[in-house]
Design an enzyme around this catalytic site. Structure first.
Site, mmCIF file in Angstrom:
data_model
loop_
_atom_site.group_PDB
_atom_site.id
_atom_site.type_symbol
_atom_site.label_atom_id
_atom_site.label_comp_id
_atom_site.label_asym_id
_atom_site.label_seq_id
_atom_site.Cartn_x
_atom_site.Cartn_y
_atom_site.Cartn_z
ATOM 1 N N THR A 3 -35.890 -64.517 -29.433
ATOM 2 C CA THR A 3 -34.774 -65.473 -29.433
ATOM 3 C C THR A 3 -34.552 -66.111 -30.798
ATOM 4 O O THR A 3 -33.415 -66.443 -31.155
ATOM 5 C CB THR A 3 -35.030 -66.551 -28.350
ATOM 6 N N THR A 39 -40.687 -65.116 -27.171
ATOM 7 C CA THR A 39 -41.674 -65.973 -26.503
ATOM 8 C C THR A 39 -42.195 -65.374 -25.193
ATOM 9 O O THR A 39 -43.265 -65.736 -24.735
ATOM 10 C CB THR A 39 -41.076 -67.364 -26.201
HETATM 11 N N1 ASP Z 1 -36.464 -62.999 -24.003
HETATM 12 C C1 ASP Z 1 -36.842 -63.492 -25.303
HETATM 13 C C2 ASP Z 1 -37.936 -62.608 -25.894
HETATM 14 O O1 ASP Z 1 -39.073 -62.735 -25.520
HETATM 15 C C3 ASP Z 1 -37.321 -64.873 -25.166
HETATM 16 C C4 ASP Z 1 -37.675 -65.588 -26.429
HETATM 17 O O2 ASP Z 1 -37.866 -65.045 -27.491
HETATM 18 O O3 ASP Z 1 -37.765 -66.808 -26.304
HETATM 19 O O4 ASP Z 1 -37.620 -61.812 -26.749
#
Ligand code: ASP
Length: 327
Positions: free
Chosen positions: A12, A89
């Site tokens: 993200t 994340t």
């Molecule tokens: N869906 C995203 C990922 O893990 C979530 C994030 O980065 O917060 O790439």
């Protein structure tokens, strides 16, 4: 001159809202992100590496192994004081734990990311990145294993999990709390994480699955996996580490096919133990040859089993890695 290397992998922190989809998609490179925070260059010299722009659910064992190799090469350079890795994340804690288990270096290795993408008000990528660079540059961050810096908290890779689907305060070490904080651009450590392990492998066994247990589940999934070449299965059992009776039969079958079965709990805190003697209880599972995974989450026990199986095919070696975790 000493420097910090930032490796951008995606997530993200590198996303923006696509106007047609009205949903977040990969977009920003590492350089684009750094252009929004020019003050980062006042902290130290920064080198950037674009490893990829992956949503973290797209990562694979092979990509993680490539990332580890890249880090091993970068960290050898005496000018590199520490490494920051930006990451989605969703699976950040798995990559952090994999690197923690398999890299033997005193230099700080920090993972971070963002919960809000760059199109959202409150985009937390820049502040997380700055806090991570500050931590990576800190003398005190040395020899603490791989760390996760998020929302100004510092967590050990073994202890931290993503607890909330959308809050910027998502990363928590539920049983132990953070090991430190970043406050007003200064790093304060409160304690060391006691459990430090090193498994000397340069690859991961990809054929390892994770099964979450719920009442009334049968043995279909586990028999399918055992019949289709899975090398290891992590069972996220109920409570203290128990499963329904039919599933216990599947576990016995998988073990008869030489699949390594590791038991953890679906509870977010606490250790598994052979406390219950009924069919499918921990005592019964222990008698079948199930290996106990302590207080690891299912996803981290899976990472450890992938590394353990890359290290050895021997049941006793793997049992030792899980049940005599070095403290
Ligand atoms: N869906 C995203 C990922 O893990 C979530 C994030 O980065 O917060 O790439």
């Amino acid at each position: 001159m000493e420097k910090i290397v930032i490796i951008f992998t995606g997530g993200t922190i590198s996303m923006k809202i696509d106007p047609k989809l009205k949903a977040a998609v990969p977009h920003l490179s590492g350089k684009d992100i750094l252009e929004t925070i020019p003050q980062i260059k006042d902290l130290t010299e920064i080198e950037t590496i674009q490893f990829g722009n992956f949503p973290s659910p797209h990562l694979t064992a092979e990509l993680l192994v490539n990332l580890r190799r890249k880090i091993e090469n970068v960290i050898k350079n005496p000018q590199v004081k520490g490494i920051v890795i930006t990451h989605g994340t969703d699976t950040l804690e798995e990559t952090a734990y994999f690197l923690d288990l398999t890299i033997n270096s005193q230099k700080p290795i920090i993972l971070t990311g963002a919960m809000k993408n760059s199109s959202e008000i409150g985009y937390d990528g820049p502040s997380n990145l700055i806090a991570s660079v500050i931590t990576a540059f800190s003398e005190n961050a040395k020899n603490r294993g791989v760390l996760v810096v998020f929302n100004n908290e510092i967590h050990s890779a073994r202890e931290v999990i993503k607890t909330h689907t959308s809050s910027i305060d998502t990363f928590k070490s539920l049983e132990t709390g953070p090991i430190g904080v970043v406050d007003n651009n200064k790093v304060y450590f409160y304690r060391k994480s006691e459990i430090r392990e090193y498994i000397p492998v340069d690859h991961l066994e990809p054929k390892v699955s994770l099964i979450k247990v719920a009442f009334g589940m049968d043995d279909k999934i586990i028999r399918f996996l055992a019949d289709n070449g899975e090398k290891g299965i992590v069972i996220e059992g109920t409570g203290r580490g128990n499963v329904p009776p039919k599933l216990a039969e599947g576990i016995e079958y998988a073990i008869s096919k030489e699949v390594i079965v590791v038991l953890v709990s679906r509870c977010p805190m606490g250790r598994v133990d052979a406390s219950y003697g009924y069919k499918g209880g921990g005592k019964h599972l222990e008698s079948l040859g199930v290996i106990f995974g302590g207080n690891l989450s299912g996803q981290k026990a899976r990472v450890k089993l992938m590394a353990a199986l890359a290290y050895s095919n021997n049941y006793n070696d793997i049992k030792k890695l899980f049940e005599e975790e070095r403290t």
